[in-house]
Design a protein around this motif. Structure first.
Motif, PDB file in Angstrom:
ATOM      1  N   ASN A  85     -11.565  19.785 -47.871  1.00 43.16           N
ATOM      2  CA  ASN A  85     -11.889  18.676 -46.971  1.00 43.16           C
ATOM      3  C   ASN A  85     -13.131  18.942 -46.124  1.00 43.16           C
TER       4      ASN A  85
ATOM      5  N   SER B 187      -9.611  13.956 -41.617  1.00 41.36           N
ATOM      6  CA  SER B 187      -8.946  14.679 -42.704  1.00 41.36           C
ATOM      7  C   SER B 187      -7.816  15.573 -42.207  1.00 41.36           C
TER       8      SER B 187
ATOM      9  N   ALA C 233      -4.192  14.960 -43.596  1.00 40.39           N
ATOM     10  CA  ALA C 233      -4.040  15.367 -44.997  1.00 40.39           C
ATOM     11  C   ALA C 233      -3.983  16.884 -45.121  1.00 40.39           C
TER      12      ALA C 233
ATOM     13  N   THR D   7      -0.504  18.078 -44.055  1.00 37.68           N
ATOM     14  CA  THR D   7       0.476  17.743 -45.089  1.00 37.68           C
ATOM     15  C   THR D   7       0.388  18.713 -46.259  1.00 37.68           C
ATOM     16  N   ALA D   8      -0.832  19.060 -46.662  1.00 38.88           N
ATOM     17  CA  ALA D   8      -1.024  19.984 -47.783  1.00 38.88           C
ATOM     18  C   ALA D   8      -0.451  21.362 -47.480  1.00 38.88           C
TER      19      ALA D   8
ATOM     20  N   SER E  92       4.255  15.704 -39.923  1.00 36.21           N
ATOM     21  CA  SER E  92       3.396  14.736 -39.236  1.00 36.21           C
ATOM     22  C   SER E  92       3.679  14.681 -37.738  1.00 36.21           C
TER      23      SER E  92
END
Length: 313
Positions: A171, A183, A186, A189-190, A195
């Motif tokens: 990213n 970013s 994301a 999450t990866a 969240s």
């Protein structure tokens, strides 16, 4: 034609005293490796298809070194791939060691050029599956190895940092130091971070709509209960061996003691300024005190007891 790795190993072992020992043995082996990978695929591996595999003075290119170590002739030694330029559609993709495709290398690689800040060797090469590292210098290559497999393995902290770095690079805007704040969700999450922590991450990491890698690394480490300082290996003292097969002056084997420390090695009895060998090891074991000794029982092939300079390696 050899169809299995075991058969290839057996063939090479039998060839040590026959065609590999001849005047064209190394060249024959190189041709075999190239044909196994195929010329077309080797060219596709490279950043520049016109790069020669053997450069000036008969030295291997980095592409050839990588081909021998991981089976792909990539042009760089960092983890993954990077885009040069702000826009991937018009930028240039430079390729390193793709862990998703090749896995963890069996044999690692360290380079004096990293100590000189010309290249960055990635985590994959620094933590190979086996405790064996090829050491690259401007003159030739030597082999560093340990008898203990754990000396090569990633600590929990280093493993997490490797994952976080890959996510961040995917990213990043540049060479992996800056990512856009948009970013951040994301990236969390990866890494498996819920969240519910996004708001906290935005508050602590975002500055003028960007996220810095160093801040992201330390913040991620804290979320997983890891130290945000330099990661340490399970053992603070490593017993390694350095083999130099250059002839002349003849093969030598030295014992290398690497003792990890928080003290600047210049003030702890090892790794003085100008010691290229110690500086190269510091790219893998930062701030370690490096001691070089002749290998006990090596006889005339044990080499001298002084610290090997990289120009003699």
């Amino acid at each position: 034609v050899v169809g299995h790795a075991a058969a290839a190993q057996h063939l090479l072992e039998e060839a040590v005293d026959s065609w590999l020992a001849g005047p064209c043995g190394v060249l024959s082996f190189l041709c075999s490796v190239l044909l196994s990978r195929s010329i077309g695929t080797v060219r596709e591996d490279m950043d520049d298809m016109t790069t020669p595999l053997i450069g000036g003075f008969g030295h291997c290119s980095q592409e050839l070194v990588n081909l021998m170590l991981i089976g792909e002739a990539s042009s760089n030694v960092f983890d993954g791939s990077r885009w040069l330029g702000d826009d991937p559609s018009s930028g240039f993709l430079v390729k390193g060691i793709d862990g998703d495709r090749v896995g963890v290398p069996l044999v690692g690689y360290l380079s004096e050029l990293e100590a000189m800040r010309y290249v960055t060797v990635g985590t994959l090469y620094k933590h190979p599956d086996c405790p064996i590292w090829v050491l690259g210098s401007p003159t030739h290559y030597t082999l560093l190895f340990s008898m203990r497999r754990s000396d090569a393995q990633l600590s929990r902290e280093a493993s997490l940092e490797q994952r976080a770095k890959k996510v961040f690079n995917d990213n990043a805007l540049d060479e992996g130091s800056i990512a856009m704040a948009s970013s951040l969700g994301a990236m969390l999450t990866a890494l498996g971070i819920g969240s519910d922590r996004l708001a906290q991450a935005q508050q602590e990491l975002v500055n003028e709509d960007v996220v810095l890698w160093q801040d992201f690394k330390f913040w991620t480490a804290r979320q997983f209960g890891c130290s945000d300082g330099p990661s340490q290996a399970s053992s603070s003292k490593l017993n390694l061996f350095l083999y130099d097969g250059q002839d002349p002056p003849g093969p030598s084997l030295r014992s290398i003691v690497v003792e990890q420390s928080d003290i600047d090695p210049r003030f702890a009895g090892g790794g003085a300024d100008g010691d290229a060998f110690a500086a190269t090891l510091h790219t893998r074991w930062p701030n370690a005190v490096v001691q070089v000794m002749p290998f006990a029982g090596a006889g005339s092939e044990g080499g001298g007891g002084g610290a090997p300079s990289m120009t003699s390696l």
